[in-house]
Design an enzyme around this catalytic site. Structure first.
Site, PDB file in Angstrom:
ATOM      1  CG  LEU A 207      -2.142   0.472   1.492  1.00 45.86           C
ATOM      2  CD1 LEU A 207      -3.045  -0.116   0.421  1.00 45.86           C
ATOM      3  CD2 LEU A 207      -2.654   0.090   2.879  1.00 45.86           C
ATOM      4  CG  HIS A 208       3.143   2.819  -2.901  1.00 43.30           C
ATOM      5  ND1 HIS A 208       2.757   1.676  -3.521  1.00 43.30           N
ATOM      6  CD2 HIS A 208       3.587   3.634  -3.880  1.00 43.30           C
ATOM      7  CE1 HIS A 208       2.966   1.769  -4.823  1.00 43.30           C
ATOM      8  NE2 HIS A 208       3.465   2.955  -5.070  1.00 43.30           N
ATOM      9  NE  ARG A 209      -0.293   3.209  -7.267  1.00 48.35           N
ATOM     10  CZ  ARG A 209       0.736   3.374  -8.071  1.00 48.35           C
ATOM     11  NH1 ARG A 209       1.200   4.569  -8.328  1.00 48.35           N
ATOM     12  NH2 ARG A 209       1.317   2.348  -8.633  1.00 48.35           N
ATOM     13  NE  ARG A 242       3.446   8.540  -1.001  1.00 42.78           N
ATOM     14  CZ  ARG A 242       3.275   9.839  -1.269  1.00 42.78           C
ATOM     15  NH1 ARG A 242       2.406  10.549  -0.589  1.00 42.78           N
ATOM     16  NH2 ARG A 242       3.946  10.407  -2.228  1.00 42.78           N
ATOM     17  CG  ASP A 283      -1.519   0.936  -3.332  1.00 46.80           C
ATOM     18  OD1 ASP A 283      -0.377   0.436  -3.366  1.00 46.80           O
ATOM     19  OD2 ASP A 283      -1.839   1.843  -2.537  1.00 46.80           O
TER      20      ASP A 283
END
Ligand code: UD1
Length: 367
Positions: A207-209, A242, A283
């Protein structure tokens, strides 16, 4: 042929490795520029080591910043390198800020230094202008001379934007070259076993978007879904910097407790983990493709995908949008019941471990 290859962020390293190796095998001496968009040992050095990427010839050390800052710093730093080296080809890969920044500078220098630009992974489109990567893809393709596509679906996208069809060459998926080259090492590493996990009995999530992790509602919904899944089987979450920073800032920290949270993993570690997973939830663009090559069912946590070949192949599905804990859980259960697809024996066309050789051939043919 003087070829300058640009890499800036984690997914780029996986793509440039086979291209650099294929160029060297063909007797060329490529110049590697690392923009420094990703710089942490786990986001950069680990990939250079795992994938035997040579030390960059030039390191631009741009680091993090807003999109404007990061893109501008890469542009300022790459210009003197291009002017000094006067390459025949500037090869950019993927869709990160470094990709667009270097393509844009090279396109303005064409008349002065006579270079041409080749974009690897050209023609992918999500149709979502809210994604920074979509802006990077469209603009990079527009200024590139040679569009090297990973799947046939990319070609009508380019033609629809007025790009002459003869500028595009289908070469297949270079990420999958890396995957096939590293799979024996990943299997020998057996990371799941050393983490106490049983093959086929755990899930992996990434998950990083920004659209998923930058606000409390979406990050909370996704982490809530992962926490629900973790009641059924272990969920491993290698955490992007992030996402880690945002989880703390947005008060979502407790939702991480039921998960097996790790630092970002190296390429071979991550491949070892994905290869044994029951389901991957992500993602990321690259993971949608890697799970397709492995035959591992994938749930994509986005509104749309620019990689439709992964959906038609049958290994990837979109979680219902807008994301909700119940929707993600339902998609996970469907994927789990579906089980493996083709198990690496059946891949989309051109995902065969030889894309980099076709890239070198295309560069030579048009040099
Ligand atoms: C970038 C790419 C994205 C790609 C992703 C893979 C763009 C627009 N985005 O997103 O397409 O999927 O890389 O990871 O180019 N940070 C670190 N260490 C690092 C690098 C970043 O701690 O080595 C942190 C910094 O706080 C930074 C943040 O992560 O501000 C975001 O990094 P950035 O390169 O801007 O974007 P990514 O989210 O990594």
């Amino acid at each position: 042929m003087r070829v300058l290859v640009v890499a800036g962020a984690r997914p780029n390293f996986v793509k440039v490795a086979p291209i650099l190796h294929a160029l060297v095998r063909a007797g060329e001496a490529p110049v590697l520029v690392h923009t420094g968009q990703h710089y942490d040992a786990r986001m950069s050095d680990a990939f250079f080591r795992d994938l035997a990427i040579p030390e960059p010839d030039h390191h631009l050390s741009v680091g993090s910043g807003s999109h404007a800052e990061q893109t501008a710093r890469v542009m300022l730093a790459i210009e003197p390198v291009l002017l000094a080296l006067r390459p025949h080809w500037v090869v950019v890969v993927g869709d990160v800020n470094s990709t667009l920044a270097c393509a844009l500078v090279a396109s303005k220098l064409k008349a002065t230094i006579g270079c041409r630009i080749a974009h690897v992974e050209a023609g992918l489109r999500s149709g979502d202008w809210g994604m920074p990567e979509e802006v990077n893809r469209v603009l990079t393709d527009r200024v590139s001379d040679l569009l090297l596509t990973p799947s046939r679906d990319a070609h009508p996208n380019l033609v629809a934007e007025g790009i002459p069809a003869e500028r595009a060459v289908f070469v297949g998926n270079v990420m999958i070259d890396t995957l096939f080259a590293q799979l024996p090492r990943a299997r020998a590493l057996a990371l799941p076993q050393s983490m106490g996990l049983t093959a086929g009995q755990y899930a992996v999530a990434t998950l990083h978007r920004p659209s998923n992790v930058d606000d409390a509602a979406s990050l909370g919904a996704i982490l809530g879904a992962l926490a629900d899944i973790a009641r059924e089987l272990p969920v491993v979450l290698p955490l992007h910097p992030r996402t880690r920073a945002n989880a703390e800032r947005l008060g979502c920290g407790p939702l991480l407790d039921p998960l097996v949270v790790t630092e970002p993993l190296g390429y071979v570690e991550m491949l070892s983990l994905n290869d044994g997973a029951a389901v991957v939830l992500t993602d990321s663009g690259g993971l949608q493709e890697e799970t397709t090559a492995l035959g591992v069912p994938c749930v994509t946590l986005r509104a749309q995908t620019e990689r439709p070949a992964t959906i038609t192949h049958g290994s990837n599905r979109m979680a219902p949008w807008p994301l909700s804990s119940a929707g993600v859980l339902a998609a996970f259960r469907e994927a789990f019941l579906q089980g493996r697809v083709g198990a690496g024996t059946r891949c989309p066309e051109g995902w065969d471990g030889h894309a980099a050789e076709r890239i070198v051939a295309a560069l030579r043919e048009r040099c």
